[in-house]
Design an enzyme around this catalytic site. Structure first.
Site, PDB file in Angstrom:
ATOM      1  N   HIS A  14       0.874  -1.203   0.000  1.00 28.11           N
ATOM      2  CA  HIS A  14       0.000   0.000   0.000  1.00 28.11           C
ATOM      3  C   HIS A  14       0.898   1.236   0.000  1.00 28.11           C
ATOM      4  CE1 HIS A  14      -3.833   2.112   1.534  1.00 28.11           C
ATOM      5  NE2 HIS A  14      -2.944   3.060   1.238  1.00 28.11           N
ATOM      6  N   HIS A  45       1.659   5.318  -1.671  1.00 28.42           N
ATOM      7  CA  HIS A  45       1.284   6.503  -2.462  1.00 28.42           C
ATOM      8  C   HIS A  45       2.554   7.128  -3.024  1.00 28.42           C
ATOM      9  CE1 HIS A  45      -2.880   6.659  -0.921  1.00 28.42           C
ATOM     10  NE2 HIS A  45      -2.340   6.129   0.161  1.00 28.42           N
ATOM     11  N   LEU A  46       2.600   7.230  -4.372  1.00 27.03           N
ATOM     12  CA  LEU A  46       3.774   7.856  -4.991  1.00 27.03           C
ATOM     13  C   LEU A  46       3.462   9.247  -5.535  1.00 27.03           C
ATOM     14  CD1 LEU A  46       5.259   4.806  -6.960  1.00 27.03           C
ATOM     15  CD2 LEU A  46       6.069   5.768  -4.789  1.00 27.03           C
ATOM     16  N   ASN A  88      -5.121   7.308  -6.003  1.00 26.52           N
ATOM     17  CA  ASN A  88      -5.853   8.543  -5.649  1.00 26.52           C
ATOM     18  C   ASN A  88      -5.106   9.797  -6.104  1.00 26.52           C
ATOM     19  OD1 ASN A  88      -3.910   8.079  -3.619  1.00 26.52           O
ATOM     20  ND2 ASN A  88      -5.101   9.127  -2.046  1.00 26.52           N
ATOM     21  N   LYS A 103      -9.152  -0.231  -5.917  1.00 24.12           N
ATOM     22  CA  LYS A 103      -9.218   0.388  -4.593  1.00 24.12           C
ATOM     23  C   LYS A 103     -10.591   1.010  -4.393  1.00 24.12           C
ATOM     24  CE  LYS A 103      -7.733   2.099  -0.655  1.00 24.12           C
ATOM     25  NZ  LYS A 103      -6.690   3.049  -0.359  1.00 24.12           N
ATOM     26  N   HIS A 114     -10.409   1.035   1.656  1.00 23.08           N
ATOM     27  CA  HIS A 114     -10.247   2.002   2.744  1.00 23.08           C
ATOM     28  C   HIS A 114     -11.508   1.851   3.601  1.00 23.08           C
ATOM     29  CE1 HIS A 114      -8.782   5.898   4.531  1.00 23.08           C
ATOM     30  NE2 HIS A 114      -9.964   5.724   5.087  1.00 23.08           N
ATOM     31  N   HIS A 128      -4.630  -0.687   5.866  1.00 23.60           N
ATOM     32  CA  HIS A 128      -4.156   0.092   7.030  1.00 23.60           C
ATOM     33  C   HIS A 128      -5.085  -0.015   8.240  1.00 23.60           C
ATOM     34  CE1 HIS A 128      -6.932   2.793   5.055  1.00 23.60           C
ATOM     35  NE2 HIS A 128      -6.043   3.265   4.186  1.00 23.60           N
ATOM     36  N   LEU A 176      -5.142   9.058   8.075  1.00 29.57           N
ATOM     37  CA  LEU A 176      -6.445   8.386   8.108  1.00 29.57           C
ATOM     38  C   LEU A 176      -6.268   6.942   7.680  1.00 29.57           C
ATOM     39  CD1 LEU A 176      -8.679  11.224   6.657  1.00 29.57           C
ATOM     40  CD2 LEU A 176      -8.741  10.313   8.993  1.00 29.57           C
ATOM     41  N   ASP A 197       1.367   2.660   3.538  1.00 31.97           N
ATOM     42  CA  ASP A 197       0.537   3.865   3.399  1.00 31.97           C
ATOM     43  C   ASP A 197       1.395   5.120   3.498  1.00 31.97           C
ATOM     44  OD1 ASP A 197      -1.757   5.236   2.810  1.00 31.97           O
ATOM     45  OD2 ASP A 197      -2.542   5.223   4.849  1.00 31.97           O
TER      46      ASP A 197
HETATM   47  O1  DOR Z   1      -3.434   9.335   5.796  1.00 34.13           O
HETATM   48  C1  DOR Z   1      -3.765   9.018   4.672  1.00 34.13           C
HETATM   49  N1  DOR Z   1      -3.211   9.617   3.572  1.00 34.13           N
HETATM   50  N2  DOR Z   1      -4.706   8.107   4.518  1.00 34.13           N
HETATM   51  C2  DOR Z   1      -5.227   7.822   3.329  1.00 34.13           C
HETATM   52  O2  DOR Z   1      -6.126   7.009   3.280  1.00 34.13           O
HETATM   53  C3  DOR Z   1      -4.784   8.534   2.117  1.00 34.13           C
HETATM   54  C4  DOR Z   1      -3.444   9.075   2.281  1.00 34.13           C
HETATM   55  C5  DOR Z   1      -3.071  10.090   1.203  1.00 34.13           C
HETATM   56  O3  DOR Z   1      -3.282   9.808   0.034  1.00 34.13           O
HETATM   57  O4  DOR Z   1      -2.534  11.145   1.560  1.00 34.13           O
HETATM   58 ZN    ZN Z   2      -3.393   5.011   1.498  1.00 36.09          ZN
END
Ligand code: DOR
Ligand code: ZN
Length: 344
Positions: free
Chosen positions: A13, A15-16, A41, A98, A135, A173, A218, A246
């Site tokens: 999991h 995020h780039l 996202n 997702k 999520h 997460h 989150l 995450d």
């Molecule tokens: O803390 C978080 N940041 N939770 C998420 O579900 C998304 C992530 C984000 O993309 O910044």
């Molecule tokens: Zn995430």
């Protein structure tokens, strides 16, 4: 022990982000992460196979000589079609979709407003062998933010698993005892990712003695009893619970303001932190299964044929890192870590 060698870990999991951010985010994982599930996202979100393929190419442009392999996901919306799911199933790059409940977190405005309407999509995913990453939080303002995961499990996840018993699902997460219990009680098609920060922090770290925007994420950090349950299940080394960082970067100016973004940038430190965590609990032998084995098994993918080495060597985490035209504060900024990843 002063040295550990483990199979090259996967991050289930991650995020780039995109564009300028990729230089930072890909470089910070590529040399020591084998594969990563790339969260979709973006703005706008990655909803089609062709968008996922183009995004993958932009990521690969930054991997340099490493073997880093991004596994792509599609972002489910109210308008996702069965045809798109079939195309995703045929694509060699897309392995999962997702589900963000609309409004649950960062860039989730295009998410799903009514999960009960996704049955056809879930049937097509089951057929195509795609994994559903969730999520798991409700978004209702009348549900307390600390209860949103528990309520999502009761209200939505349980019915989804009852209606789609053959769909493989990762509850992402997780932060609560309720989530651990749910996954343990469910069939082998249900697993969960756990982050380094939810293992290491609880809500006192976020809120006691002053609010720490760097610890705001989150699902929000929970009370210590929940944190302990996550720690215990990971220290017991249970194959349904594996690592998903995450790691979620936000430039400093977006994090430190009156409506700060949710997300913790753990990428530069996560493996060192986890080594420390397992060592402190006399469980270093459970480090490798958590980061390098259980997730691959659930996703039905081969284990890495490379390895990485960590040495017992203290280093201090930089207080800030360049991030496009902004800066980013990494998790553990300015603090000392006792394990370091050896250069390859
Ligand atoms: O803390 C978080 N940041 N939770 C998420 O579900 C998304 C992530 C984000 O993309 O910044
Ligand atoms: Zn995430």
């Amino acid at each position: 022990m002063n040295k550990i060698q483990i199979l090259k870990p996967d991050d289930w999991h991650l995020h780039l982000r995109d564009a300028e951010a990729l230089k930072r985010t890909v470089t910070d994982v590529a040399s020591h992460i084998h594969r990563a599930i790339i969260m979709p996202n973006l703005v706008p979100p990655v909803t089609t196979v062709s968008e996922a393929q183009a995004y993958r190419d932009r990521i690969l442009a930054h991997k340099n000589k490493t073997s880093f392999s991004p596994l792509m996901t599609l972002y489910l919306t109210d308008n996702t079609t069965v045809d798109e799911i079939k195309a995703a199933g045929d694509s060699p790059f897309v392995v999962a979709c997702k589900l963000y409940p609309a409004g649950a977190t960062t860039n989730s405005d295009s998410g799903v407003t009514d999960v009960t309407k996704l049955d056809k999509v879930f049937e097509a995913m089951t057929e195509a062998g795609l994994i559903l990453c969730i999520h798991g939080e409700v978004t209702d303002n009348d549900v307390d933010i600390f209860d949103r995961e528990k309520v999502f499990i009761e209200r939505h996840l349980k019915p989804i698993t009852d209606r789609h018993p053959n769909l493989k699902i990762v509850l992402e997460h997780i932060t609560t005892q309720d989530a651990v219990d749910f996954v343990l009680e469910s069939s082998d098609n249900i697993a969960a990712t756990i982050t380094a920060h939810h293992l290491i922090l609880n809500r006192n770290d976020l809120l006691s003695g002053g609010i720490k925007p760097d610890y705001y994420c989150l699902p929000i950090l929970k009370r210590q009893a929940h944190q302990k349950r996550l720690q215990n299940i990971v220290l017991e080394s249970h194959p349904k619970f594996f690592f998903g960082s995450d790691s979620a970067p936000h430039g400093q100016h977006k994090k430190y303001n009156a409506c700060g973004c949710a997300g913790i940038y753990t990428a530069p430190v996560m493996l060192c932190l986890l080594a420390e965590f397992f060592e402190q609990h006399q469980s270093l032998s459970h480090f490798e299964p958590f980061v390098s084995r259980y997730g691959a098994h659930f996703y039905n993918l081969p284990l890495s044929d490379e390895s990485i080495t960590l040495t017992k060597e203290s280093w201090s985490v930089p207080s800030k890192l360049p991030f496009g035209d902004d800066e980013i504060v990494p998790f553990f900024a300015g603090k000392q870590l006792s394990w370091r990843i050896c250069d390859v």
